[in-house]
Design a protein around this motif. Structure first.
Motif, mmCIF file in Angstrom:
data_model
loop_
_atom_site.group_PDB
_atom_site.id
_atom_site.type_symbol
_atom_site.label_atom_id
_atom_site.label_comp_id
_atom_site.label_asym_id
_atom_site.label_seq_id
_atom_site.Cartn_x
_atom_site.Cartn_y
_atom_site.Cartn_z
ATOM 1 N N GLY A 38 0.491 -1.391 -0.111
ATOM 2 C CA GLY A 38 -0.401 -0.113 -0.309
ATOM 3 C C GLY A 38 0.712 1.849 0.136
ATOM 4 O O GLY A 38 2.153 1.419 -0.454
ATOM 5 N N PHE A 47 -6.132 -5.494 2.770
ATOM 6 C CA PHE A 47 -5.416 -5.063 1.283
ATOM 7 C C PHE A 47 -7.129 -5.971 0.685
ATOM 8 O O PHE A 47 -6.996 -7.117 0.584
ATOM 9 C CB PHE A 47 -4.248 -5.210 0.927
ATOM 10 N N ARG A 51 -4.061 -3.657 -4.641
ATOM 11 C CA ARG A 51 -3.391 -2.890 -4.185
ATOM 12 C C ARG A 51 -2.033 -4.074 -4.205
ATOM 13 O O ARG A 51 -0.568 -4.196 -4.932
ATOM 14 C CB ARG A 51 -3.525 -2.992 -2.692
ATOM 15 N N ASP A 55 0.930 -3.240 -6.530
ATOM 16 C CA ASP A 55 2.367 -3.036 -5.548
ATOM 17 C C ASP A 55 3.919 -3.696 -6.833
ATOM 18 O O ASP A 55 4.548 -3.809 -6.608
ATOM 19 C CB ASP A 55 2.495 -3.801 -4.076
#
Length: 224
Positions: A38, A47, A51, A55
């Motif tokens: 995040g 999450f 997300r 990432d």
């Protein structure tokens, strides 16, 4: 020098990578770089797949010579996370892990090209971080300054096939069991201290799924 970005669910996992696990890989020329999933300032947990996608994609595409792995707790995943619903119907923890990691890779591959995905190593624990601590109940009791609890910790450990089997429900997760016996237990403060005392070799010996992940990361040396 081989870089591996480790996307962690929470601060305890991030600290564990920095203080305990990373040292195992330095002699191999492999350097682990943990960070919380995040935005900056996010403390982990809660999450969603989008997300994770953002990432993983950022780390694989912005650092084209690096690898990326995850360090998440299965029970901490949202209910709609790829593969979680199907995995809950499986009794074997290895089969559960394979289901959710397989579905995760499948979904990520829809948005990230095949060449980049070759540098992705999915890892999702089928237990809470505290499951690792039960690799050595004596070290647990010693490190929190409660030697009298060693019998209780040993009893909990002996009820299960391995420490990785202890997380069988939210109510009976390893951290809940520890806090019922020692309510001052602090995940961030005590987690890495105990694992340092237990030792990474003992954890790998007791926890097969964790050991398999460690060996996957070690094998990067041969691939690079």
């Amino acid at each position: 020098m081989i870089r591996v970005h480790v996307i962690c669910e929470g601060q305890t996992e991030e600290m564990f990578i920095n203080e305990v696990l990373a040292g195992l890989f330095v002699p191999l020329g492999i350097y682990l770089y943990p960070s919380l999933i995040g935005k900056p300032g996010h403390k982990g947990g809660n999450f969603k797949f989008q997300r994770v996608l953002m990432d993983v994609k950022t780390r694989l595409l912005d650092d084209e010579n690096a690898y990326c792995t995850t360090f998440f707790d299965f029970y901490g995943l949202p209910e709609d996370f790829p593969g979680k619903k199907e995995a809950l119907d499986l009794n074997d923890i290895k089969a559960r892990q394979e289901m959710v990691t397989g579905r995760l890779v499948e979904q990520l591959s829809k948005y990230i090209d095949e060449q980049a995905m070759r540098r992705f190593i999915p890892y999702i624990q089928l237990y809470e971080f505290e499951g690792l601590l039960f690799s050595n109940p004596q070290s647990m009791a010693s490190e929190i300054g409660q030697p009298g609890l060693v019998i209780d910790f040993i009893k909990i450990r002996n009820e299960f096939e391995t420490p990785e089997h202890i997380n069988n429900s939210i109510a009976t997760a390893p951290s809940k069991r520890i806090k019922r016996l020692f309510n001052q237990y602090d995940k961030v403060i005590h987690g890495s201290l105990i694992t340092l005392e237990v030792g990474i070799d003992k954890i790998c010996k007791e926890c097969n799924l964790f050991d398999a992940w460690v060996n996957q990361l070690k094998s990067i040396e041969a691939l690079s």
